[in-house]
Design a protein around this motif. Structure first.
Motif, PDB file in Angstrom:
ATOM      1  N   ASP A 165       2.996  -7.871  61.864  1.00  0.00           N
ATOM      2  CA  ASP A 165       1.685  -8.007  62.484  1.00  0.00           C
ATOM      3  C   ASP A 165       1.973  -7.273  63.668  1.00  0.00           C
ATOM      4  N   VAL A 166       1.594  -6.034  63.617  1.00  0.00           N
ATOM      5  CA  VAL A 166       1.512  -5.368  64.706  1.00  0.00           C
ATOM      6  C   VAL A 166       0.766  -5.790  66.187  1.00  0.00           C
ATOM      7  N   GLU A 167      -0.435  -6.266  65.657  1.00  0.00           N
ATOM      8  CA  GLU A 167      -1.571  -6.689  66.699  1.00  0.00           C
ATOM      9  C   GLU A 167      -0.929  -7.853  67.418  1.00  0.00           C
ATOM     10  N   LYS A 168      -0.120  -8.760  66.903  1.00  0.00           N
ATOM     11  CA  LYS A 168       0.427  -9.860  67.603  1.00  0.00           C
ATOM     12  C   LYS A 168       1.447  -9.617  68.513  1.00  0.00           C
ATOM     13  N   VAL A 169       2.348  -8.438  68.186  1.00  0.00           N
ATOM     14  CA  VAL A 169       3.476  -8.094  68.918  1.00  0.00           C
ATOM     15  C   VAL A 169       2.898  -7.344  70.128  1.00  0.00           C
ATOM     16  N   VAL A 170       1.660  -6.590  70.048  1.00  0.00           N
ATOM     17  CA  VAL A 170       1.062  -5.832  71.222  1.00  0.00           C
ATOM     18  C   VAL A 170       0.438  -6.979  72.056  1.00  0.00           C
ATOM     19  N   ASN A 171      -0.237  -7.921  71.437  1.00  0.00           N
ATOM     20  CA  ASN A 171      -0.934  -8.884  71.969  1.00  0.00           C
ATOM     21  C   ASN A 171      -0.109 -10.724  71.630  1.00  0.00           C
ATOM     22  N   PRO A 172       0.842 -10.681  72.283  1.00  0.00           N
ATOM     23  CA  PRO A 172       1.368 -11.789  71.730  1.00  0.00           C
ATOM     24  C   PRO A 172       0.890 -13.136  72.205  1.00  0.00           C
ATOM     25  N   PRO A 173       0.914 -14.129  71.433  1.00  0.00           N
ATOM     26  CA  PRO A 173       0.245 -15.500  71.795  1.00  0.00           C
ATOM     27  C   PRO A 173       1.007 -16.001  73.081  1.00  0.00           C
ATOM     28  N   SER A 174       2.309 -15.888  72.989  1.00  0.00           N
ATOM     29  CA  SER A 174       3.081 -16.560  74.202  1.00  0.00           C
ATOM     30  C   SER A 174       3.119 -15.748  75.198  1.00  0.00           C
ATOM     31  N   GLY A 175       2.755 -14.300  75.522  1.00  0.00           N
ATOM     32  CA  GLY A 175       3.078 -13.307  76.248  1.00  0.00           C
ATOM     33  C   GLY A 175       4.227 -12.442  76.273  1.00  0.00           C
ATOM     34  N   ILE A 176       5.088 -13.031  75.363  1.00  0.00           N
ATOM     35  CA  ILE A 176       6.237 -12.210  75.090  1.00  0.00           C
ATOM     36  C   ILE A 176       6.322 -11.855  73.879  1.00  0.00           C
ATOM     37  N   SER A 177       6.438 -10.358  73.680  1.00  0.00           N
ATOM     38  CA  SER A 177       6.510  -9.622  72.391  1.00  0.00           C
ATOM     39  C   SER A 177       7.829 -10.125  71.551  1.00  0.00           C
ATOM     40  N   LEU A 178       8.791 -10.153  72.186  1.00  0.00           N
ATOM     41  CA  LEU A 178      10.183 -10.291  71.627  1.00  0.00           C
ATOM     42  C   LEU A 178       9.972 -11.444  70.744  1.00  0.00           C
ATOM     43  N   ILE A 179       9.494 -12.771  71.408  1.00  0.00           N
ATOM     44  CA  ILE A 179       9.486 -14.022  70.576  1.00  0.00           C
ATOM     45  C   ILE A 179       8.673 -13.638  69.352  1.00  0.00           C
ATOM     46  N   GLU A 180       7.545 -12.962  69.433  1.00  0.00           N
ATOM     47  CA  GLU A 180       6.920 -12.708  68.269  1.00  0.00           C
ATOM     48  C   GLU A 180       7.514 -11.880  67.143  1.00  0.00           C
ATOM     49  N   ILE A 181       8.226 -10.994  67.690  1.00  0.00           N
ATOM     50  CA  ILE A 181       9.060 -10.214  66.668  1.00  0.00           C
ATOM     51  C   ILE A 181      10.142 -11.129  66.104  1.00  0.00           C
ATOM     52  N   TYR A 182      10.740 -11.944  66.776  1.00  0.00           N
ATOM     53  CA  TYR A 182      11.806 -12.884  66.363  1.00  0.00           C
ATOM     54  C   TYR A 182      11.356 -13.790  65.058  1.00  0.00           C
ATOM     55  N   TYR A 183      10.057 -14.334  65.662  1.00  0.00           N
ATOM     56  CA  TYR A 183       9.317 -15.171  64.713  1.00  0.00           C
ATOM     57  C   TYR A 183       8.854 -14.786  63.626  1.00  0.00           C
TER      58      TYR A 183
END
Length: 502
Positions: free
Chosen positions: A286-304
């Motif tokens: 989900d590219v959109e969640k990586v660009v605008n991650p809920p946590s503010g940290i894109s790397l967290i979203e990628i790992y998750y």
């Protein structure tokens, strides 16, 4: 070994200085420190969301190679200078030695101040990201927890002063600590790539998307300019290649060994960051969640997205955070030496205090504490505006890179054969090309860094880098003309040729 140490000390004395620090670093331990400081794969990971927004997957991974090549060129120029003038002052000392007599003190003073600002801004960026990662992990584990700005500032301050404490109280163990970080970082990198690819398989992105997609999320500029902004963003992962030069007085045979620890981290940095970048692109769903991650940290979203597991994500993030904290420790090590080296020549206000070497810890404690004090107060900006803080920290690239090319520009202007002595690492006929290319590249970056990331510009998304540059540069120049030029005359040097006759 003792004969080599005596020869190194005599070379330092020929520059006008009495040896004050033990040569506690070996080639491996100093390389480990430089690797920890550049932390290329960690620096890339910290800014991966911005890169994907600007240039999608293909731009993110290909600009990483371009950034590495150009920083390699800049580092080659520094490697030659440190081979000619192995001194912990580095840019500060080199600028004085290669400039004309009437401009040498001013050039030296400017290089010292600009370099110090770059070190401090870089330290702020690293500590801020470490703090953000720690709190994001807490939030991931405890969903009802809400991160407040003052929470992050407190965590930021704790990270900063823990790094200072490592340097002061663990001075003797820094070589061993940095060797540990080298092995830990490489192991973490390998483990992370295997885990995220293994967990995400077989639902991986296509190779076509990973290597060729250009569908940027940022619509503010044309794709070509967003590609340039992404290139600037990936340059961040190669900051700090001058660290080895600032510890030239703490390693045997500095004219031979220090150039290696300036150049090698760029090569190893690319070799580690590029596979990591490619792996991250393959597991994004989900590219959109990586660009605008809920946590503010894109790397967290990628790992998750890759693992689907909170526990696995937190474990990978914790290992990543430990590596990045090592970058903060190495920053204090390098910046304290740079400030100390310039202060022993009365370059700064409070130079007598800053030039002090603690008799017990055998390191510049006051200089390290000054870095901590400044960065602590600088972090207060975060309480007022997170946007302002983020954009001001990006000025780290401008100040650090500019300090790298000041002496290179001078030798290109005055003539390399006229100002450079004999040296083990000699660029020969390629030297002028390297020096000119470095200057043009950094001037280009300095201009690009001042552009707003998104349009239209508002008070909340304004890029404050140009303001930071103007304010700091104005203060530095005013300080020079009002008082510092009356007390600072430059490093206390004597002829290198006279030493060869001894």
């Amino acid at each position: 070994m003792q004969e080599q140490s005596d020869a190194d000390d005599r070379e330092l004395e020929a520059q006008g200085y009495t040896p004050a620090l033990p040569r506690r670093f070996s080639l491996l331990s100093l390389f480990s420190l430089c690797f920890a400081l550049t932390a290329t794969w960690n620096g890339f990971g910290s800014a991966i969301g911005t890169s994907v927004a600007e240039a999608s997957s293909s731009g993110t991974i290909w600009t990483l190679i371009i950034a590495a090549v150009m920083n390699f060129v800049v580092s080659l120029g520094m490697a030659e200078l440190v081979s000619a003038y192995p001194n912990s002052g580095a840019q500060y000392y080199w600028s004085f030695r290669v400039a004309s007599p009437e401009w040498a003190p001013f050039a030296s003073y400017m290089a010292a101040c600009i370099s110090t600002c770059g070190w401090w801004l870089g330290l702020a960026s690293v500590c801020n990201y470490v703090a953000a990662m720690v709190l994001a992990m807490v939030q991931l584990w405890t969903e009802d927890y809400t991160i407040r700005p003052w929470h992050q500032w407190l965590c930021y301050v704790a990270t900063l002063w823990l790094a200072v404490a490592f340097n002061v109280f663990g001075t003797r163990f820094l070589p061993a600590y940095n060797r540990f970080l080298l092995y830990f970082s490489v192991s973490t990198l390998f483990m992370t790539i295997v885990v995220i690819l293994g967990c995400a398989a077989p639902h991986l992105q296509s190779s076509t998307w990973v290597f060729t997609d250009t569908a940027n999320s940022n619509r503010s500029y044309d794709k070509w300019f967003l590609f340039i902004l992404c290139l600037l963003n990936n340059t961040y992962g190669f900051m700090g290649t001058d660290a080895g030069a600032h510890l030239a007085e703490e390693i045997p045979s500095p004219s031979i060994n220090t150039p290696k620890v300036i150049v090698y981290p760029v090569i190893i940095g690319l070799a580690s960051a590029w596979p990591f970048a490619v792996a991250c692109m393959y597991v994004i769903t989900d590219v959109e969640k990586v660009v605008n991650p809920p946590s503010g940290i894109s790397l967290i979203e990628i790992y998750y997205q890759a693992t689907g597991s909170q526990v696995t994500t937190i474990v990978l993030l914790a290992a990543f955070t430990i590596c990045f904290f090592g970058c903060a420790v190495a920053n204090i090590t390098g910046s304290s030496r740079q400030i100390w080296a310039a202060s022993r020549d009365n370059c700064y206000p409070l130079s007598t205090w800053l030039a002090d070497i603690h008799p017990r810890f055998q390191m510049p404690v006051n200089a390290a504490c000054l870095s901590g004090i400044f960065t602590t107060f600088y972090g207060l900006i975060f309480l007022g505006s997170t946007t302002a803080f983020a954009s001001m920290v990006s000025a780290n690239i401008v100040f650090m890179m500019t300090s790298y090319v000041i002496p290179q520009g001078i030798i290109a202007w005055r003539g390399r054969s006229l100002v450079l002595p004999g040296r083990p690492f000699n660029l020969g006929k390629w030297g002028l090309v390297v020096n000119v290319t470095s200057c043009v590249w950094v001037c280009f970056l300095d201009v690009v860094a001042c552009f707003p990331i998104t349009l239209p510009v508002t008070a909340t998304n304004m890029n404050w880098v140009s303001v930071v540059i103007l304010v700091i540069t104005t203060y530095i120049i005013l300080a020079w003309y009002l008082w510092q030029r009356h007390v600072f005359k430059g490093p206390g040097v004597c002829s290198r040729d006279s030493y060869k006759l001894l």
